[in-house]
Write a protein that holds these residues in place. Structure first.
Motif, short mmCIF file in Angstrom:
data_model
loop_
_atom_site.label_atom_id
_atom_site.label_comp_id
_atom_site.label_asym_id
_atom_site.label_seq_id
_atom_site.Cartn_x
_atom_site.Cartn_y
_atom_site.Cartn_z
N PRO A 184 -33.21 -74.02 -11.46
CA PRO A 184 -34.57 -74.58 -11.44
C PRO A 184 -34.67 -75.80 -10.52
CG PRO A 184 -33.55 -74.81 -13.62
CD PRO A 184 -32.54 -74.16 -12.75
N THR A 190 -40.74 -78.35 -6.18
CA THR A 190 -41.23 -77.80 -4.91
C THR A 190 -41.82 -78.94 -4.09
OG1 THR A 190 -41.71 -75.71 -5.99
CG2 THR A 190 -42.82 -76.10 -3.89
N LEU A 229 -35.08 -73.16 -0.95
CA LEU A 229 -35.76 -72.92 -2.23
C LEU A 229 -35.65 -71.46 -2.68
CD1 LEU A 229 -36.61 -75.81 -1.93
CD2 LEU A 229 -38.95 -75.19 -2.44
N ASN A 230 -35.78 -70.53 -1.70
CA ASN A 230 -35.63 -69.11 -2.06
C ASN A 230 -34.21 -68.84 -2.54
OD1 ASN A 230 -38.26 -68.63 -1.39
ND2 ASN A 230 -37.81 -67.88 0.69
N ASP A 281 -33.88 -70.08 -5.99
CA ASP A 281 -34.58 -69.16 -6.91
C ASP A 281 -33.70 -67.96 -7.22
OD1 ASP A 281 -36.80 -70.73 -7.11
OD2 ASP A 281 -37.93 -69.66 -5.55
N SER A 282 -33.06 -67.40 -6.17
CA SER A 282 -32.26 -66.20 -6.47
C SER A 282 -31.02 -66.56 -7.28
CB SER A 282 -31.96 -65.36 -5.22
OG SER A 282 -31.52 -66.18 -4.21
N LYS A 305 -31.26 -68.64 -9.62
CA LYS A 305 -31.89 -69.09 -10.89
C LYS A 305 -31.54 -70.54 -11.22
CE LYS A 305 -32.81 -64.62 -12.97
NZ LYS A 305 -32.88 -63.98 -11.66
#
Ligand code: GLN
Length: 389
Positions: free
Chosen positions: A308, A311, A299-300, A303-304, A306
């Motif tokens: 979407p 969770t 998930l991290n 996120d980096s 970008k």
């Protein structure tokens, strides 16, 4: 030549398993079909090696080897806090896939209705059709995947024979709260309906969420048919060890269905898996920690980049939102993802009844190195896949 039966006319082969074949074809990092690429616990493997030269090569009792059922009853009693009779309340099956099918065939007659939450694990569609039942779909509305209690009650008004509950949920990662389960339980009682649970991810839960076994809700023990599996808990998906737990009069019927479908789950594997069923709490705590780390890693990373995503509260899947690529077909998107980016995913549409086209599913039951490799490849996603239209 005579015609083949029309039983399978209304569904395709499994898209999840098809995506594994497509991933293999393009040598993609396969995050489609959910199974680990790390080893099962070594104590179980050591016992498996011993079992090869012991006397476990013939059929076990059709509803499961005695010591397996006893160990399973003890383990589930520990986690549910409820007494389970290993002799009259358990059938050991070939994976939870057979457990679910046996449960469906045990409670439904052709033409009966069954409530299925959407998105759903794709087997439930085929299970319902193969047993001659008719699904009533109730949406779990993205992005929170909550259900509307009035919509659910409307589905119950159609007098379904059963409701299928996957908790923690594949593919959306929802862990139903006690209050949500209580709404379902009250309706099941009011409309006199069975609840068939798929709880294969019972031990893969992310804090602060907690798993509530549906059978532990007030008055639910007798109308719950709990299906589970050792596949995910002990990383042995290929062993095909699952089970049904229910009250004796239901189990009597499940035993008959199971007996004529498969005779029994593999005897040597049941014997080796007893070792796992006897593990203490530390094993399950470690499992949670391991999956929490994998979830955070993936998930991290997303996120980096970008990208979407949802969770998950439990299970080991994440849905990525691919709206920005503007594809008409998420299946075509997944094929291109495997071919051009080198990552295998499952098109979200195979889980939804609604015309949903914005998600693809990745799983993270993989070594950290495998997840990092997938993230490295996903870093190029916008270079290699251009938005359509
Ligand atoms: N439950 C896993 C998934 O959803 C594996 C499915 C399967 O192929 N049996 O990917």
């Amino acid at each position: 030549m005579p015609e083949l039966s029309n039983r399978t006319e209304n569904f395709t082969d499994s898209v999840i398993r098809r995506m594994t074949r497509i991933s293999n074809k393009y040598k993609a990092v396969n995050l489609s079909q959910g199974f680990p690429d790390f080893e099962p616990p070594k104590e179980i493997l050591q016992r498996l090696a011993e079992v090869a030269s012991e006397d476990f090569h013939q059929y076990s009792i059709t509803w499961g080897a005695q010591n397996f059922r006893e160990a399973l009853a003890k383990k589930q009693e520990h986690f549910t806090g409820m007494k389970i009779d290993p002799n009259s309340e358990i059938v050991v099956t070939c994976g939870s896939t057979e457990a679910m099918m046996s449960a469906m065939m045990s409670v439904t007659n052709p033409g009966d209705k069954v409530i299925v939450f959407s998105p759903f694990y794709e087997n439930y569609g085929a299970d319902t059709i193969l047993s001659g039942a008719e699904p009533i779909y109730v949406p779990l509305n993205p992005p929170e995947f909550n259900f509307d209690a009035d919509v659910l009650e409307n589905a119950f008004r159609q007098k379904p024979k059963a409701l299928i509950l996957c908790n923690p949920s594949n593919p959306c990662g929802k862990v139903f709260t006690y209050d949500e389960l209580k709404i379902i339980a009250d309706l099941a009682e009011k409309y006199d309906t069975f609840v068939i649970t798929d709880e294969v991810y019972e031990h893969i839960i992310y804090a602060p969420h907690r798993h509530t076994y549906f059978s532990t809700l007030p008055n639910m023990k007798d109308r719950t048919i709990s299906c589970g599996s050792l596949s995910k808990t002990y990383s042995i998906t290929g062993w095909r060890l699952g089970y049904v737990i229910a009250s004796p009069h239901i189990i009597d019927t499940v035993k008959k269905v199971h007996d004529f479908l498969t005779v029994g789950a593999p005897a040597p594997l049941q014997e080796a898996a007893v070792t796992g069923l006897k593990f203490g709490d530390a094993y399950y705590n470690d499992l949670q920690m391991k999956y929490t780390e994998k979830k955070n890693l993936l998930l991290n990373g997303l996120d980096s980049l970008k990208i979407p995503h949802t969770t998950p509260e439990g299970a080991y899947y994440v849905l990525l939102d691919i709206s920005e690529f503007n594809y008409d077909s998420d299946l075509v998107f997944c094929e291109e993802l495997a071919e051009k980016v080198g990552v295998g995913a499952v098109p979200g549409s195979s889980f939804f009844r609604e015309p949903e086209n914005r998600y693809i599913r990745l799983h993270f039951a993989k070594k950290n190195d495998t997840l990092n490799e997938a993230l490295n490849r996903l870093a190029d996603i916008r270079k290699k896949i251009k938005p359509r239209g």
